[in-house]
Design a protein around this motif. Structure first.
Motif, PDB file in Angstrom:
ATOM      1  N   GLN A  88     -21.101  46.493   0.442  1.00 18.19           N
ATOM      2  CA  GLN A  88     -22.394  45.934   0.097  1.00 18.19           C
ATOM      3  C   GLN A  88     -23.251  46.965  -0.030  1.00 18.19           C
ATOM      4  N   ARG A  89     -23.471  48.022   0.662  1.00 19.90           N
ATOM      5  CA  ARG A  89     -24.372  49.118   0.548  1.00 19.90           C
ATOM      6  C   ARG A  89     -24.330  49.844  -0.699  1.00 19.90           C
ATOM      7  N   ASP A  90     -22.831  50.053  -1.162  1.00 22.46           N
ATOM      8  CA  ASP A  90     -22.506  50.722  -2.315  1.00 22.46           C
ATOM      9  C   ASP A  90     -23.169  49.754  -3.462  1.00 22.46           C
ATOM     10  N   LYS A  91     -22.781  48.611  -3.295  1.00 21.40           N
ATOM     11  CA  LYS A  91     -23.138  47.760  -4.500  1.00 21.40           C
ATOM     12  C   LYS A  91     -24.559  47.440  -4.613  1.00 21.40           C
ATOM     13  N   ALA A  92     -25.588  47.594  -3.420  1.00 23.49           N
ATOM     14  CA  ALA A  92     -26.892  47.554  -3.564  1.00 23.49           C
ATOM     15  C   ALA A  92     -27.449  48.628  -4.114  1.00 23.49           C
ATOM     16  N   LEU A  93     -26.810  49.825  -3.677  1.00 22.60           N
ATOM     17  CA  LEU A  93     -27.549  51.180  -4.291  1.00 22.60           C
ATOM     18  C   LEU A  93     -27.031  51.280  -5.841  1.00 22.60           C
ATOM     19  N   THR A  94     -25.800  50.865  -6.375  1.00 20.80           N
ATOM     20  CA  THR A  94     -25.521  50.793  -7.662  1.00 20.80           C
ATOM     21  C   THR A  94     -26.284  49.815  -8.522  1.00 20.80           C
ATOM     22  N   SER A  95     -26.788  48.698  -7.737  1.00 19.53           N
ATOM     23  CA  SER A  95     -27.884  47.544  -8.337  1.00 19.53           C
ATOM     24  C   SER A  95     -29.121  48.407  -8.574  1.00 19.53           C
ATOM     25  N   LEU A  96     -29.694  48.989  -7.314  1.00 14.13           N
ATOM     26  CA  LEU A  96     -30.808  49.823  -7.622  1.00 14.13           C
ATOM     27  C   LEU A  96     -30.870  50.884  -8.477  1.00 14.13           C
ATOM     28  N   LYS A  97     -30.066  51.516  -8.594  1.00 11.40           N
ATOM     29  CA  LYS A  97     -29.959  52.712  -9.769  1.00 11.40           C
ATOM     30  C   LYS A  97     -29.897  52.028 -11.133  1.00 11.40           C
ATOM     31  N   LYS A  98     -29.214  51.017 -11.438  1.00 10.43           N
ATOM     32  CA  LYS A  98     -29.144  50.420 -12.707  1.00 10.43           C
ATOM     33  C   LYS A  98     -30.603  49.755 -13.032  1.00 10.43           C
ATOM     34  N   GLU A  99     -31.105  49.267 -11.833  1.00 12.55           N
ATOM     35  CA  GLU A  99     -32.678  48.688 -11.963  1.00 12.55           C
ATOM     36  C   GLU A  99     -33.626  49.645 -12.536  1.00 12.55           C
ATOM     37  N   ILE A 100     -33.386  50.880 -11.950  1.00 12.55           N
ATOM     38  CA  ILE A 100     -34.200  51.993 -12.192  1.00 12.55           C
ATOM     39  C   ILE A 100     -34.146  52.633 -13.545  1.00 12.55           C
ATOM     40  N   ARG A 101     -32.792  52.683 -13.883  1.00 12.63           N
ATOM     41  CA  ARG A 101     -32.291  53.158 -15.229  1.00 12.63           C
ATOM     42  C   ARG A 101     -32.842  51.972 -16.430  1.00 12.63           C
ATOM     43  N   ASP A 102     -32.747  50.993 -16.254  1.00 12.20           N
ATOM     44  CA  ASP A 102     -33.397  49.829 -17.234  1.00 12.20           C
ATOM     45  C   ASP A 102     -34.852  49.902 -17.402  1.00 12.20           C
ATOM     46  N   LYS A 103     -35.444  50.202 -16.225  1.00 12.11           N
ATOM     47  CA  LYS A 103     -37.042  50.291 -16.307  1.00 12.11           C
ATOM     48  C   LYS A 103     -37.447  51.445 -17.027  1.00 12.11           C
ATOM     49  N   LEU A 104     -36.619  52.678 -16.809  1.00 12.59           N
ATOM     50  CA  LEU A 104     -37.168  54.206 -17.528  1.00 12.59           C
ATOM     51  C   LEU A 104     -36.443  54.626 -18.510  1.00 12.59           C
ATOM     52  N   LEU A 298     -27.427  63.618  14.872  1.00 14.23           N
ATOM     53  CA  LEU A 298     -26.590  62.324  14.799  1.00 14.23           C
ATOM     54  C   LEU A 298     -25.223  62.467  15.495  1.00 14.23           C
ATOM     55  N   THR A 299     -24.750  61.523  16.056  1.00 17.96           N
ATOM     56  CA  THR A 299     -23.551  61.330  16.709  1.00 17.96           C
ATOM     57  C   THR A 299     -23.001  60.076  15.938  1.00 17.96           C
ATOM     58  N   ASP A 300     -21.549  60.358  15.548  1.00 18.23           N
ATOM     59  CA  ASP A 300     -20.851  59.473  14.810  1.00 18.23           C
ATOM     60  C   ASP A 300     -21.495  59.368  13.375  1.00 18.23           C
ATOM     61  N   ILE A 301     -21.400  59.949  12.485  1.00 19.02           N
ATOM     62  CA  ILE A 301     -22.067  59.983  11.028  1.00 19.02           C
ATOM     63  C   ILE A 301     -21.092  58.985  10.195  1.00 19.02           C
ATOM     64  N   VAL A 302     -21.713  58.608   9.170  1.00 23.42           N
ATOM     65  CA  VAL A 302     -21.044  57.937   8.133  1.00 23.42           C
ATOM     66  C   VAL A 302     -21.062  58.616   6.971  1.00 23.42           C
ATOM     67  N   GLY A 303     -20.588  58.053   5.991  1.00 24.39           N
ATOM     68  CA  GLY A 303     -20.492  58.987   4.669  1.00 24.39           C
ATOM     69  C   GLY A 303     -21.780  59.417   4.136  1.00 24.39           C
ATOM     70  N   MET A 304     -22.672  58.743   3.979  1.00 25.31           N
ATOM     71  CA  MET A 304     -23.777  59.310   3.326  1.00 25.31           C
ATOM     72  C   MET A 304     -24.525  60.324   3.862  1.00 25.31           C
ATOM     73  N   GLU A 305     -24.591  60.017   5.497  1.00 20.71           N
ATOM     74  CA  GLU A 305     -25.152  60.876   6.198  1.00 20.71           C
ATOM     75  C   GLU A 305     -24.563  62.331   6.302  1.00 20.71           C
ATOM     76  N   ASP A 306     -23.117  62.350   5.945  1.00 19.48           N
ATOM     77  CA  ASP A 306     -22.277  63.471   5.713  1.00 19.48           C
ATOM     78  C   ASP A 306     -22.935  64.098   4.238  1.00 19.48           C
ATOM     79  N   ALA A 307     -22.829  63.442   3.324  1.00 19.56           N
ATOM     80  CA  ALA A 307     -23.103  63.873   1.874  1.00 19.56           C
ATOM     81  C   ALA A 307     -24.365  64.211   1.931  1.00 19.56           C
ATOM     82  N   TYR A 308     -25.340  63.837   2.482  1.00 17.87           N
ATOM     83  CA  TYR A 308     -26.866  64.306   2.072  1.00 17.87           C
ATOM     84  C   TYR A 308     -27.462  65.042   3.387  1.00 17.87           C
ATOM     85  N   GLY A 309     -26.505  65.234   4.522  1.00 17.09           N
ATOM     86  CA  GLY A 309     -26.975  65.895   5.744  1.00 17.09           C
ATOM     87  C   GLY A 309     -26.764  67.295   5.545  1.00 17.09           C
ATOM     88  N   ASP A 310     -27.007  68.111   6.687  1.00 16.23           N
ATOM     89  CA  ASP A 310     -26.856  69.449   6.822  1.00 16.23           C
ATOM     90  C   ASP A 310     -25.631  70.075   7.387  1.00 16.23           C
TER      91      ASP A 310
END
Length: 318
Positions: A88-104, A298-310
């Motif tokens: 659901q999060r991935d779909k929401a982010l994809t939808s948000l990215k599409k919305e931004i692309r369509d606007k700009l 952060l204890t017990d990180i998820v994918g996005m926290e791994d990708a964008y964290g340090d």
């Protein structure tokens, strides 16, 4: 193994036989101190023989486009990140990215929008963690996702353990054989054998992808070795338990630290198989986000926290 700069520790890889955290921290600090002498030599070599650095022009963010995307993310990103599941999060982010692309898209190219979106998304995610001092999904920094454990779910194997932490799920199978079935290590030196093996499989379906399964990659080999190292110290001696032991961890669903879930599932599977281990071993992934607002561990990180964290710091122990 400690890798460090003159200021910071960059990477740690270690194994220990159930020593205290205090001793391990001292060992890491000792390694960091020892590295300083080598770094001084490198800097001296650079001063004497070093060449001028090659100037590389990095891709720069367009200020106007950056501010436009940042303002949209401030308003709408929170809702996308609060979706209950990974898909659901991935779909929401994809939808948000599409919305931004369509606007700009009228004023900027698709490449510029994609590049700027990624940069601003990373900044927004890190900013949210630093500001709220919480996980992206709203958990407290030390709060672990719901855990479930099952054993004996495969009736015809010597042992099986299913471990789930949040949306990360791993099934580990134990197979026991006679000592004659040890793995033969054919290296450049003397012929050796190996009594204990842990293998890790990360099929595409575990991340919702459809693609062919090829040969074992470096990541799978590394994760397999990492868990093997974590479990080896608690196994019984060959005289007490004269069997060859093979563990295979099958990742069924991935959203943050499948390697550490494999360590937990391996313990369950070994106990189900009746292997008299000295103590159960569990593992968890720790994350770090640093910024002007200080830092958050952060204890017990998820994918996005791994990708964008340090940091993705995997810790296993008894």
């Amino acid at each position: 193994v400690i890798a460090s700069t003159s200021k910071d520790i960059v990477m740690v890889e270690a194994a220990a036989k159930e020593i205290s955290e205090e001793i391990l921290v001292q060992a890491i600090e000792l390694g960091h101190e020892a590295n300083q002498e080598i770094i001084k030599l490198q800097e001296e070599l650079q001063r004497v023989y070093g060449k001028a650095k090659v100037e590389i022009k990095s891709k720069e963010l367009a200020p106007e486009l950056s501010s436009q995307i940042a303002s949209i993310l401030v308003e709408e990103l929170g809702q996308a990140l609060e979706e209950p599941g990974k898909l659901q999060r991935d779909k929401a982010l994809t939808s948000l990215k599409k919305e931004i692309r369509d606007k700009l898209l009228d004023s900027s190219s698709e490449d510029e929008i994609n590049f700027t979106f990624e940069a601003q998304l990373k900044a927004a995610v890190r900013g949210k963690i630093l500001q709220t001092r919480r996980h992206l999904d709203g958990r407290q920094t030390k709060e672990i996702r719901p855990i479930s454990c099952e054993v004996g779910i495969l009736p015809r194997t010597h042992g099986s353990g299913l471990f789930a932490r949040g949306e990360t799920q791993v099934l580990t199978i134990t197979t026991l054989g006679s000592t004659s079935r040890e793995q033969l290590l054919d290296g450049l030196g003397l012929e050796e054998t190996k009594r204990f093996m842990h293998h890790y499989n990360f099929p595409p379906f575990s991340t919702g992808e459809v693609k062919r399964i090829g040969t074992t990659g470096r990541r799978e080999i590394g994760h397999g070795a990492l868990v093997e190292r974590a479990i080896a110290s608690v196994l019984p001696s060959e005289s007490d338990f004269p069997y060859t032991i093979r563990l295979v961890s099958e990742v069924l669903s991935s959203y943050g630290s499948t390697s550490m879930a494999s360590a937990c599932a391996s313990t369950l599977s070994l106990m189900d198989a009746g292997v008299p281990i000295k103590a159960p071993v569990a593992g968890i992934a720790m994350g770090l986000v640093t910024g002007e607002g200080g830092y958050v561990v952060l204890t017990d990180i998820v994918g996005m926290e791994d990708a964008y964290g340090d940091m993705d710091f995997k810790v296993a122990g008894t």
